[in-house]
Design an enzyme around this catalytic site. Structure first.
Site, PDB file in Angstrom:
ATOM      1  N   ASP A 690     -12.566  19.130 -27.617  1.00 11.13           N
ATOM      2  CA  ASP A 690     -13.365  18.839 -26.378  1.00 11.13           C
ATOM      3  C   ASP A 690     -12.894  19.988 -25.502  1.00 11.13           C
ATOM      4  OD1 ASP A 690     -15.076  17.320 -24.706  1.00 11.13           O
ATOM      5  OD2 ASP A 690     -13.463  16.883 -23.783  1.00 11.13           O
ATOM      6  N   LYS A 694     -15.105  23.484 -24.175  1.00 13.17           N
ATOM      7  CA  LYS A 694     -15.169  23.853 -22.726  1.00 13.17           C
ATOM      8  C   LYS A 694     -14.724  25.295 -22.588  1.00 13.17           C
ATOM      9  CE  LYS A 694     -14.196  19.237 -20.891  1.00 13.17           C
ATOM     10  NZ  LYS A 694     -13.391  18.311 -20.359  1.00 13.17           N
TER      11      LYS A 694
END
Ligand code: ADP
Ligand code: ASP
Ligand code: MG
Length: 831
Positions: A690, A694
């Site tokens: 994750d 980003k």
């Protein structure tokens, strides 16, 4: 003398008729009045449909009974409510019309065609049936009324169905009622609208003719002019003339005063409120026209006169926007036209010989093309006429085959004020381009009172709506189509519900038109009631279906639609191109689209630009923190990224913060999981995928061409640790690494450093993993779920730009998405 015209909308029912009669009585107290009435609402259209049906073979079932019933019911209601109104004798007066109508229509059905003289007799029946009813009401009200048959007073020539008045004869016929012997006869003169006495030549015996569809307005103007009325009032179902058709633009503005020329231009270019020919006889005599509402007689109405008008509210350089649908754009072009004289006159002569009128004409400056619009129904004829006129030139290739684009709409802006104002045309074209509407042709009247554009017919209404918004700067709409209503989507809908009213006061009209969830889907172009949306979705009985939503948007063309994807769906982001191509903005906290291939990343942006919509994803990184917008502004203004370090995962920030406090790693993870700070499977956080997404998005924002697979992932676990298996197995195995982390922490403590999980960008490389931070590092103090982003840029050096704060949580994330939704409003450069 005062002339009053009541349209079908004022004759729609017994109640409407009585309201209209009250208005007549009010006026008749002080003036002699002439009253012109249309057919009962819907009757003329029904007659037209019956003719069409008969031409193609059969009279629609029960047609005559239906029309008899319409009038019969009105009479019955009047009988019940008006003393002295006799339904039976009134219906007996109308009955012969129905008998004749049946005969005429069966003739049309037999022969399969409807000659103009028959057409006139059928179509005029609506008005001929209405007059006896109004007359009977007036008599019941003890009025001194005289019915005058317009077929014997309004004399016309030209086309029988859309004829032109002979003012001399008409004026002569009405003379006795104007200033002659008949003046004292009656206080109220009652005429049927629409019908007239037509003859091909002035000496011929007149037959029944018509003044064209919607022609009762024209009847009133002719009668008003020939009776030397002091003004003519047009009573309809709206408070006056608006800046656009209020049925299309719900916040159209009522115009107090308009010059004859403005009103003529508006009606010529399709505004239904007055028949296009209406004002001509009034202008010549300086008779004021008023557009008034019989459903709301207290409203001031719109005055149409010579102007200039003083002291009334002005709406701006443009006073109206109109749309004329069902037109065709015809173009004559070819190399052989260049420099050649007489082509234009041959085109115009040929078209005029066929009795076809041109609505708008333009010529390209190279003389290579002459284009003009005609009514759609005449497009085939016009093509034939021109092809035979230019048969030789077409054969020899000097002129191309005649081009006809069918189903066009002419959208026009009108206003006397255009003359003194620059930029009006620019604003108009901007409005159309903001909706990606292609302009096929442009024409500006040399009076500079109107500018017209020809566009594809299906875009007519959306063009009017958008142009209206650009010129009148009224409420700015946002239509939200929300997919996913879980924690973030749900919080967003609740926030929108709470803010709707406040935003409205700030001129932003935010509506949620769709809520699509796994439980069901709600879809409503007028906006859903959000007070109980959770329940409404679950009982909707409709399955979520993106294609249905896209179809809905293409058909209904909302002004500023935004698709909000608050799902965690893996597949939905792959459909964003379809969504953007449907003309919708997209806002999403879902990182998937931006972390797919570089090619898709580029395609998303190109597609958004092409469709003049936005792709917004502020919450992809740092939830509600202003990261993306800040970066975009920095880079747009010429800054560049030198390096980046960040803690971008709330759960990891929490876990590593707990290690500082001396907690065991396995316990910190367990606690974070229990508090729902982690994904259900904490490995999704711990592996760093994750965070990598980003980091990828930040890198791409900084202009790097990079794929997710290019990011170096440094596992936080020692090499020999097994992270496979079920969640429970993994959690049970976690204590094995406690000592590994404890040792690391002890060592770092001695160096006064902390351990953090983050991402960094340096020298064109992106990596994710653990980092050690001393007190000089801005990431040193970041813990407890906080996020931190440290950007070193060409300008922000040596002290980097740092943004810190909560980077997760449903409310802050939803607020970030809400911010994106509101960004679509300021996007429009004109408002
Ligand atoms: P009537 O039967 O009284 O002649 P119409 O239906 O022919 O009434 O005309 C009134 C309608 O014209 C209104 O209901 C409105 O929808 C439409 N209209 C179109 N453009 C305008 C405009 N600019 N201002 C007001 N009304 C308009
Ligand atoms: N009844 C006619 C029509 O509908 C004329 C009018 O109402 O103006 O066209
Ligand atoms: Mg009308």
């Amino acid at each position: 003398m005062l002339t009053l015209k009541f349209g079908g909308t004022s004759m729609g029912s017994a109640r409407r008729m009585l309201d209209s009669v009250e208005i007549m009585l009010g006026r008749a107290k002080t003036d002699r009045i002439s009253v012109i009435v249309s057919a009962v609402a819907g009757v003329s259209n029904a007659l037209q449909a019956a003719i069409d049906g008969c031409v193609s073979g059969s009279l629609p079932a029960n047609f005559i009974d239906g029309i008899r019933k319409t009038h019969g019911e009105i009479c019955a209601q009047l009988h019940a409510s008006v003393e002295g109104f006799d339904a039976a004798s009134t219906m007996a007066k109308i009955e012969p019309n129905f008998i004749e109508l049946e005969k005429l229509l069966s003739g049309v059905a037999t022969f399969g065609e409807c000659p103009e003289s028959i057409y006139c007799r059928i179509m005029g029946m609506g008005e001929l049936c209405c007059v006896p009813i109004i007359n009977a009401i007036l008599i019941a009200k003890k009025q001194n009324v005289l019915v005058l048959d317009s077929r014997k007073f309004i004399f016309t020539t030209g086309s029988q169905i859309e004829s032109d008045p002979d003012y001399t004869r008409t004026s002569e016929a009405l003379g006795p009622y104007r200033d002659g012997a008949e003046c004292s006869q009656a206080q109220i003169l009652l005429f049927p609208g629409f019908v007239c006495g037509w003859s091909a030549h002035a000496d011929d015996e007149p037959k029944m003719g018509l003044l064209g569809r919607n022609g009762s307005d024209f009847s009133a103007a002719i009668i008003g002019a020939c009776l030397a009325s002091k003004k003519v009032e047009f009573w309809t179902d709206v408070d006056g003339i608006y800046t656009a058709d209020p049925r299309v633009v719900s916040d159209a503005i009522l115009v107090d005063d308009m010059t004859y020329e403005e009103a003529m231009e508006l009606s010529f270019f399709g505004s239904k409120v007055l028949h296009p020919k209406t004002l001509a006889p009034l202008v010549a005599r300086g008779i004021e026209a008023w557009s008034l509402n019989s459903h709301n007689p207290k409203a001031r109405g719109t005055r149409i006169g010579r102007g200039p008008f003083e002291s009334e509210k002005k709406v701006g350089p443009v006073c109206g926007i109109s749309c004329l649908k069902k037109t065709a754009l015809v173009s004559v072009s070819g190399g052989g036209m260049k420099g050649k004289t007489g082509i234009a006159s041959r085109i115009f002569a040929a078209v005029s010989r066929a009795g076809i009128s041109m609505l708008l004409i333009t010529q390209s400056s190279s003389e290579y093309t002459i284009s003009f619009c005609v009514r759609q129904s005449q497009s085939v004829e016009v093509k034939d006429v021109l092809e035979s006129e230019f048969a030789f030139e077409i054969r020899d290739g000097l002129i191309n085959p005649i081009s006809v684009i069918e189903n066009c709409a002419i959208v026009s802006i009108v206003g006397d004020g255009m003359k003194q104002n620059r930029g009006v045309a620019g604003k108009f074209f901007n409005a159309l381009s903001s909706r990606s509407i292609n302009i096929l042709a442009i024409a500006q009247g040399s009076s500079e009172r109107s500018i017209s554009t020809v566009i594809a017919g299906e875009y007519g209404d959306i063009a009017v709506k958008t142009t209206h918004r650009f010129f009148f700067n009224t409420t700015q709409p946002i239509e939200v189509f929300a997919f996913g209503a879980g924690t973030i989507g749900g919080a967003l809908l609740d926030q929108i519900y709470k803010q709707q009213k406040i935003l409205k006061e700030q001129n932003i009209d935010i509506k949620v038109c769709c809520i699509a969830t796994m439980r069901g889907m709600l879809l409503d172009g007028n906006g859903l009631d959000l007070s109980d949306w959770r329940n409404a979705v679950s009982v909707s009985g409709k399955k979520t279906n993106l294609d249905e939503v896209l179809k809905f948007v293409k058909e209904n063309k909302p002004l500023n639609p935004i698709f909000v994807d608050c799902t965690a769906s893996y597949d939905l982001p792959e459909r964003y191109l379809d969504v953007l191509n449907a003309g919708m903005n997209v806002a999403t906290p879902n990182k998937r689209a931006n972390s797919m291939s570089m090619q898709y990343y580029r395609e998303l942006r190109e597609t958004a630009n092409k469709n003049h919509v936005r792709f917004l994803y502020e919450t992809n990184v740092g939830a509600g923190l202003p990261i993306i917008d800040t970066l975009q502004n920095l880079f747009k203004s010429g800054d560049s990224l030198v390096g980046f370090n960040g803690i971008m995962s709330g759960s990891l920030s929490y876990i590593f913060g707990k290690l500082d406090e001396g907690k065991k790693f396995s316990e910190a993870v367990k606690q974070a999981k229990e508090m729902r700070f982690t994904e259900p499977d904490p490995r999704d956080d711990l592996k760093g995928t994750d965070v990598a997404r980003k980091a990828l998005i930040i890198a791409r924002e900084a202009g790097m061409e990079i794929e997710l697979s290019d990011i170096k992932m440094n596992s936080i676990f020692p090499e020999n640790f097994n992270i496979e298996g079920t969640v429970d197995e993994f959690m049970a195995r976690l204590p094995e690494v406690d000592s590994y982390f404890a040792e690391k922490m002890a060592l770092l403590k001695k160096q006064n450093k902390v351990l953090r999980m983050g991402a960094s960008i340096k020298n064109g490389k992106v990596s994710v993993g653990m980092l050690e931070a001393g007190p000089e590092n801005p990431l040193f103090a970041v813990k407890g779920g906080e996020n931190a982003f440290v950007f070193e840029t060409a300008r922000y050096t040596p002290i980097p730009l740092t943004i810190r704060g909560y980077g997760a949580g449903a409310d802050v994330t939803a607020a970030g998405v809400f911010g994106d939704v509101l960004r679509t409003v300021s996007f429009n450069p004109e408002v």
